[in-house]
Structures are given as structure tokens and as C-alpha cells.
Design a protein around this motif. Structure first.
Motif, PDB file in Angstrom:
ATOM      1  N   ALA A  34       0.828  -1.209   0.000  1.00  0.00           N
ATOM      2  CA  ALA A  34       0.000   0.000   0.000  1.00  0.00           C
ATOM      3  C   ALA A  34       0.863   1.260   0.000  1.00  0.00           C
ATOM      4  CB  ALA A  34      -0.929   0.002   1.219  1.00  0.00           C
ATOM      5  N   VAL A  35       1.921   1.263   0.808  1.00  0.00           N
ATOM      6  CA  VAL A  35       2.800   2.434   0.874  1.00  0.00           C
ATOM      7  C   VAL A  35       3.513   2.633  -0.457  1.00  0.00           C
ATOM      8  CG1 VAL A  35       4.843   3.431   1.964  1.00  0.00           C
ATOM      9  CG2 VAL A  35       3.127   2.260   3.365  1.00  0.00           C
ATOM     10  N   ALA A  36       4.052   1.545  -1.019  1.00  0.00           N
ATOM     11  CA  ALA A  36       4.764   1.644  -2.292  1.00  0.00           C
ATOM     12  C   ALA A  36       3.837   2.114  -3.409  1.00  0.00           C
ATOM     13  CB  ALA A  36       5.384   0.302  -2.653  1.00  0.00           C
ATOM     14  N   THR A  37       2.620   1.575  -3.440  1.00  0.00           N
ATOM     15  CA  THR A  37       1.652   1.974  -4.464  1.00  0.00           C
ATOM     16  C   THR A  37       1.353   3.459  -4.374  1.00  0.00           C
ATOM     17  OG1 THR A  37       0.640  -0.229  -4.467  1.00  0.00           O
ATOM     18  CG2 THR A  37      -0.671   1.580  -5.348  1.00  0.00           C
ATOM     19  N   GLU A  38       1.138   3.939  -3.158  1.00  0.00           N
ATOM     20  CA  GLU A  38       0.817   5.356  -2.958  1.00  0.00           C
ATOM     21  C   GLU A  38       1.990   6.241  -3.362  1.00  0.00           C
ATOM     22  OE1 GLU A  38      -1.181   8.862  -1.693  1.00  0.00           O
ATOM     23  OE2 GLU A  38      -1.883   6.846  -2.191  1.00  0.00           O
ATOM     24  N   THR A  39       3.208   5.877  -2.960  1.00  0.00           N
ATOM     25  CA  THR A  39       4.382   6.703  -3.284  1.00  0.00           C
ATOM     26  C   THR A  39       4.642   6.708  -4.786  1.00  0.00           C
ATOM     27  OG1 THR A  39       5.359   6.172  -1.134  1.00  0.00           O
ATOM     28  CG2 THR A  39       6.817   7.104  -2.790  1.00  0.00           C
ATOM     29  N   LEU A  40       4.575   5.544  -5.414  1.00  0.00           N
ATOM     30  CA  LEU A  40       4.811   5.470  -6.864  1.00  0.00           C
ATOM     31  C   LEU A  40       3.797   6.288  -7.646  1.00  0.00           C
ATOM     32  CD1 LEU A  40       5.744   1.685  -7.251  1.00  0.00           C
ATOM     33  CD2 LEU A  40       7.287   3.646  -7.457  1.00  0.00           C
ATOM     34  N   SER A  41       2.572   6.383  -7.133  1.00  0.00           N
ATOM     35  CA  SER A  41       1.537   7.160  -7.828  1.00  0.00           C
ATOM     36  C   SER A  41       1.846   8.648  -7.822  1.00  0.00           C
ATOM     37  CB  SER A  41       0.169   6.922  -7.181  1.00  0.00           C
ATOM     38  OG  SER A  41       0.070   7.555  -5.909  1.00  0.00           O
ATOM     39  N   LYS A  42       2.723   9.071  -6.904  1.00  0.00           N
ATOM     40  CA  LYS A  42       3.049  10.487  -6.782  1.00  0.00           C
ATOM     41  C   LYS A  42       4.367  10.843  -7.471  1.00  0.00           C
ATOM     42  CE  LYS A  42       0.627  10.911  -2.368  1.00  0.00           C
ATOM     43  NZ  LYS A  42       0.766  11.176  -0.915  1.00  0.00           N
ATOM     44  N   VAL A  43       5.098   9.824  -7.919  1.00  0.00           N
ATOM     45  CA  VAL A  43       6.385  10.056  -8.572  1.00  0.00           C
ATOM     46  C   VAL A  43       6.133  10.374 -10.046  1.00  0.00           C
ATOM     47  CG1 VAL A  43       8.522   8.962  -9.325  1.00  0.00           C
ATOM     48  CG2 VAL A  43       7.711   8.630  -6.982  1.00  0.00           C
ATOM     49  N   THR A  44       6.615  11.516 -10.485  1.00  0.00           N
ATOM     50  CA  THR A  44       6.331  11.942 -11.863  1.00  0.00           C
ATOM     51  C   THR A  44       7.585  12.132 -12.705  1.00  0.00           C
ATOM     52  OG1 THR A  44       6.325  14.275 -11.185  1.00  0.00           O
ATOM     53  CG2 THR A  44       4.213  13.110 -11.143  1.00  0.00           C
ATOM     54  N   ASN A  45       8.761  12.065 -12.107  1.00  0.00           N
ATOM     55  CA  ASN A  45       9.973  12.413 -12.843  1.00  0.00           C
ATOM     56  C   ASN A  45      10.824  11.204 -13.231  1.00  0.00           C
ATOM     57  OD1 ASN A  45      10.516  12.027 -10.109  1.00  0.00           O
ATOM     58  ND2 ASN A  45      12.352  13.287 -10.157  1.00  0.00           N
ATOM     59  N   LEU A  46      10.295   9.987 -13.092  1.00  0.00           N
ATOM     60  CA  LEU A  46      11.011   8.792 -13.521  1.00  0.00           C
ATOM     61  C   LEU A  46      10.507   8.358 -14.896  1.00  0.00           C
ATOM     62  CD1 LEU A  46      11.128   6.716 -10.207  1.00  0.00           C
ATOM     63  CD2 LEU A  46      12.922   8.162 -11.192  1.00  0.00           C
ATOM     64  N   PHE A  47      11.369   7.722 -15.661  1.00  0.00           N
ATOM     65  CA  PHE A  47      10.993   7.261 -17.000  1.00  0.00           C
ATOM     66  C   PHE A  47       9.849   6.254 -16.930  1.00  0.00           C
ATOM     67  CE2 PHE A  47      11.522   4.082 -20.411  1.00  0.00           C
ATOM     68  CZ  PHE A  47      11.340   4.901 -21.517  1.00  0.00           C
ATOM     69  N   ASP A  48       9.918   5.352 -15.938  1.00  0.00           N
ATOM     70  CA  ASP A  48       8.855   4.363 -15.763  1.00  0.00           C
ATOM     71  C   ASP A  48       8.952   3.787 -14.363  1.00  0.00           C
ATOM     72  OD1 ASP A  48       6.647   2.862 -16.420  1.00  0.00           O
ATOM     73  OD2 ASP A  48       7.758   1.305 -17.491  1.00  0.00           O
ATOM     74  N   THR A  49       7.850   3.272 -13.853  1.00  0.00           N
ATOM     75  CA  THR A  49       7.834   2.576 -12.564  1.00  0.00           C
ATOM     76  C   THR A  49       6.994   1.311 -12.697  1.00  0.00           C
ATOM     77  OG1 THR A  49       5.877   3.759 -11.731  1.00  0.00           O
ATOM     78  CG2 THR A  49       8.041   4.738 -11.271  1.00  0.00           C
ATOM     79  N   LYS A  50       7.332   0.334 -11.879  1.00  0.00           N
ATOM     80  CA  LYS A  50       6.585  -0.933 -11.878  1.00  0.00           C
ATOM     81  C   LYS A  50       6.617  -1.500 -10.470  1.00  0.00           C
ATOM     82  CE  LYS A  50       7.277  -3.703 -15.325  1.00  0.00           C
ATOM     83  NZ  LYS A  50       5.945  -3.682 -15.971  1.00  0.00           N
ATOM     84  N   LEU A  51       5.479  -2.031 -10.025  1.00  0.00           N
ATOM     85  CA  LEU A  51       5.404  -2.728  -8.744  1.00  0.00           C
ATOM     86  C   LEU A  51       5.020  -4.171  -9.002  1.00  0.00           C
ATOM     87  CD1 LEU A  51       5.340  -2.911  -5.644  1.00  0.00           C
ATOM     88  CD2 LEU A  51       2.966  -2.097  -5.727  1.00  0.00           C
ATOM     89  N   ILE A  52       5.876  -5.087  -8.594  1.00  0.00           N
ATOM     90  CA  ILE A  52       5.607  -6.518  -8.705  1.00  0.00           C
ATOM     91  C   ILE A  52       5.367  -7.041  -7.294  1.00  0.00           C
ATOM     92  CG2 ILE A  52       6.501  -8.771  -9.430  1.00  0.00           C
ATOM     93  CD1 ILE A  52       8.380  -7.260 -11.359  1.00  0.00           C
ATOM     94  N   ALA A  53       4.147  -7.457  -6.996  1.00  0.00           N
ATOM     95  CA  ALA A  53       3.797  -7.978  -5.677  1.00  0.00           C
ATOM     96  C   ALA A  53       3.742  -9.499  -5.753  1.00  0.00           C
ATOM     97  CB  ALA A  53       2.459  -7.404  -5.214  1.00  0.00           C
ATOM     98  N   LEU A  54       4.702 -10.159  -5.136  1.00  0.00           N
ATOM     99  CA  LEU A  54       4.790 -11.618  -5.212  1.00  0.00           C
ATOM    100  C   LEU A  54       3.814 -12.269  -4.240  1.00  0.00           C
ATOM    101  CD1 LEU A  54       8.687 -12.030  -5.403  1.00  0.00           C
ATOM    102  CD2 LEU A  54       7.039 -11.879  -7.284  1.00  0.00           C
ATOM    103  N   PRO A  55       3.192 -13.378  -4.633  1.00  0.00           N
ATOM    104  CA  PRO A  55       2.206 -14.033  -3.775  1.00  0.00           C
ATOM    105  C   PRO A  55       2.826 -14.839  -2.642  1.00  0.00           C
ATOM    106  CG  PRO A  55       2.443 -15.242  -5.832  1.00  0.00           C
ATOM    107  CD  PRO A  55       3.249 -13.994  -5.985  1.00  0.00           C
ATOM    108  N   GLU A  56       4.098 -15.231  -2.791  1.00  0.00           N
ATOM    109  CA  GLU A  56       4.776 -15.969  -1.728  1.00  0.00           C
ATOM    110  C   GLU A  56       6.217 -15.501  -1.627  1.00  0.00           C
ATOM    111  OE1 GLU A  56       6.187 -19.998  -4.078  1.00  0.00           O
ATOM    112  OE2 GLU A  56       4.261 -20.012  -3.020  1.00  0.00           O
ATOM    113  N   ASN A  57       6.782 -15.665  -0.428  1.00  0.00           N
ATOM    114  CA  ASN A  57       8.126 -15.175  -0.161  1.00  0.00           C
ATOM    115  C   ASN A  57       9.173 -16.056  -0.833  1.00  0.00           C
ATOM    116  OD1 ASN A  57      10.697 -15.224   1.790  1.00  0.00           O
ATOM    117  ND2 ASN A  57       9.711 -13.229   1.936  1.00  0.00           N
ATOM    118  N   VAL A  58      10.057 -15.418  -1.621  1.00  0.00           N
ATOM    119  CA  VAL A  58      11.082 -16.162  -2.351  1.00  0.00           C
ATOM    120  C   VAL A  58      12.493 -15.704  -2.002  1.00  0.00           C
ATOM    121  CG1 VAL A  58       9.573 -16.714  -4.293  1.00  0.00           C
ATOM    122  CG2 VAL A  58      10.896 -14.580  -4.331  1.00  0.00           C
ATOM    123  N   GLY A  59      12.635 -14.727  -1.095  1.00  0.00           N
ATOM    124  CA  GLY A  59      13.945 -14.228  -0.722  1.00  0.00           C
ATOM    125  C   GLY A  59      14.426 -13.142  -1.676  1.00  0.00           C
TER     126      GLY A  59
END
Length: 251
Positions: free
Chosen positions: A53-78
Motif C-alpha cells: 500500500a505504501v509503495a503503491t501510494e508513493t509510486l503514484s506520486k512520482v512523476t519524474n522517472l521514465f517508468d515505474t513498476k510494482l511486482i507484488a509476489l504471492p509468496e516469499n522467495v527471498g
């Protein structure tokens, strides 16, 4: 319409696990770089806190990067598993991992990429630049300076002295993957040993131009040890290779 990928694009991969209290500041430190263009890939490793939730909110406010992506994994892989999941999305000529509890100074990318370009003019085998850092507390107070050591591939067999967020050409990172997901500690040591085994060399820039956060949840255990030492008044020449673990396999 397909967006053309800039030749000098920097890809930043930010693995995260339960660092919701730090990740907003970490993302902002990437967005505040004087270098451009940058794409940021955040890989959340099945956090159980509010990280996504925090990452999604912060990324939505970032406007000066070429691109952003959030990958939310369903299980912990290290951490190495998170890196593996990001590799197919990397489009940059340059690459770095930004841990989600650490911070970059605004000039970090520009300074290290310029150093990498200059070093490769005389030695094309140099594929990455790594720096010293400023150690900070959980709440951001400066604790000490953290020092690495000049590059020596022989020492890399014994010591972990190349930190994240070392600046690297993307090609060596992609060529050395995928990485061993059974390794949960000493992850960066495993990555750098693979890259160096492929013939790539590094160069040390003895400037503290990123902030390494010390807290009791650091994966390597360094935070607890450093904080205890600082509280005892033990300051001075803090060589980080004495804290970072080498390759350790555990699940």
C-alpha cells in the motif's frame, strides 16, 4: 504506441520485505536523483505489513522517472528470488539494486555512472562501481562512516565488500542470472562472485554517497551489531567487510 528506450537508461530494482516504514523514503531517494532517465522496479516479496500500500501510494506520486513498476509476489522467495523475478523487466544499460531501507544521495547515480564510463575508457573489463556509505540509525541519525575496500577479485572469495547499491552495467547482471534462491544470507556476495567469475571487474569509489540504515531487522545482522558498538562509544574505522556475511545457504 511503443515508447523508445533511451540508450542511457538506468534500471533500479528495489526488493522489499516488510519495510513499509522505510520504503516511501527509499523510493523518493531514487526519484530525487539528478541523473535521468531512470526506471524503478519495486518487487515486494510477499510482505505482511503495509509495504504494498505504501509503495503503491508513493509510486503514484512520482512523476519524474521514465517508468515505474510494482511486482507484488504471492509468496516469499527471498531477495535473490525477488531479483530473479525482476530480471525479465530490466531495460536499462545501467543497473543497480536499491535496498528498500537505504537511501541514495541525489548525486549517487550521476556520480557512479560517470565514474563507470571513465573507468571503462582504460579498462573495458570494469563492469561496476561501488562506494563507501554513511551509516544511519532507524530514524535517520548519522552513526558513522562505513568503508569498503579497493577491488581485488581474490579477496572476494573471502570477504563480502561490494555493497548494494553498486552501480553496474546491466549486461553482467543479466548474464550471471538467474541467481540461487536457496541463499537467504550473503545474497549480494553470491551475485558479485558470479559476475566476477564471468570476467567482470569492479572499482571502489571511496566516497560516502549513500546512506546505509542500521536497525535490528537488517538481513545480515549488521544493524544490531553496529548500533550496540556505537552505543558503547566504539567509533572510527568501520570496515563493512567485517560485518557483511559471505555466502550462506539457508531456507
Amino acid at each position: 504506441m511503443t515508447t523508445e528506450i533511451p540508450a542511457n537508461l538506468l534500471t533500479v530494482v528495489m526488493p522489499n520485505y516488510n519495510y513499509g516504514r522505510f520504503i516511501d523514503e527509499a523510493i523518493r531517494s531514487v526519484a530525487q536523483q539528478t541523473y535521468a532517465p531512470i526506471e524503478l522496479i519495486v518487487v515486494d516479496d510477499a510482505s505482511t505489513d503495509d509495504s504494498v500500500a505504501v509503495a503503491t501510494e508513493t509510486l503514484s506520486k512520482v512523476t519524474n522517472l521514465f517508468d515505474t513498476k510494482l511486482i507484488a509476489l504471492p509468496e516469499n522467495v527471498g531477495k535473490l528470488g525477488a531479483l530473479n523475478r525482476a530480471l525479465s523487466h530490466v531495460r536499462g544499460e545501467y543497473f543497480m539494486i536499491q535496498d528498500s531501507d537505504d537511501l541514495l544521495t541525489p548525486e549517487y547515480a550521476a556520480r557512479t555512472i560517470a565514474e563507470l564510463i571513465e573507468a571503462r575508457k582504460t579498462d573495458p573489463s570494469i563492469g561496476f562501481i561501488y562506494t563507501d556509505c554513511t551509516l544511519i540509525s532507524q530514524t535517520g541519525e548519522i552513526l558513522d562512516r562505513g568503508k569498503s575496500t579497493p577491488f581485488d577479485p581474490r579477496l572476494l572469495e573471502e570477504y563480502s565488500f561490494v555493497p548494494e547499491p553498486a552501480m553496474c552495467l546491466a549486461r553482467p547482471v543479466l548474464e550471471a542470472g538467474p541467481y540461487d534462491e536457496a541463499i537467504r544470507k550473503g545474497t549480494k556476495h553470491h551475485k558479485w562472485r558470479r559476475i566476477v567469475a564471468n570476467g567482470w571487474m569492479g572499482k571502489h569509489l571511496a566516497e560516502p554517497i549513500f546512506y546505509y540504515r542500521m536497525h535490528d531487522k537488517n538481513m545480515s545482522g549488521i544493524g544490531k551489531r553496529v548500533i550496540e558498538e556505537v552505543e558503547k562509544g566504539q567509533r572510527g574505522h568501520r570496515i563493512l567487510s567485517g560485518y557483511w556475511p559471505t555466502q550462506t545457504t539457508q531456507r
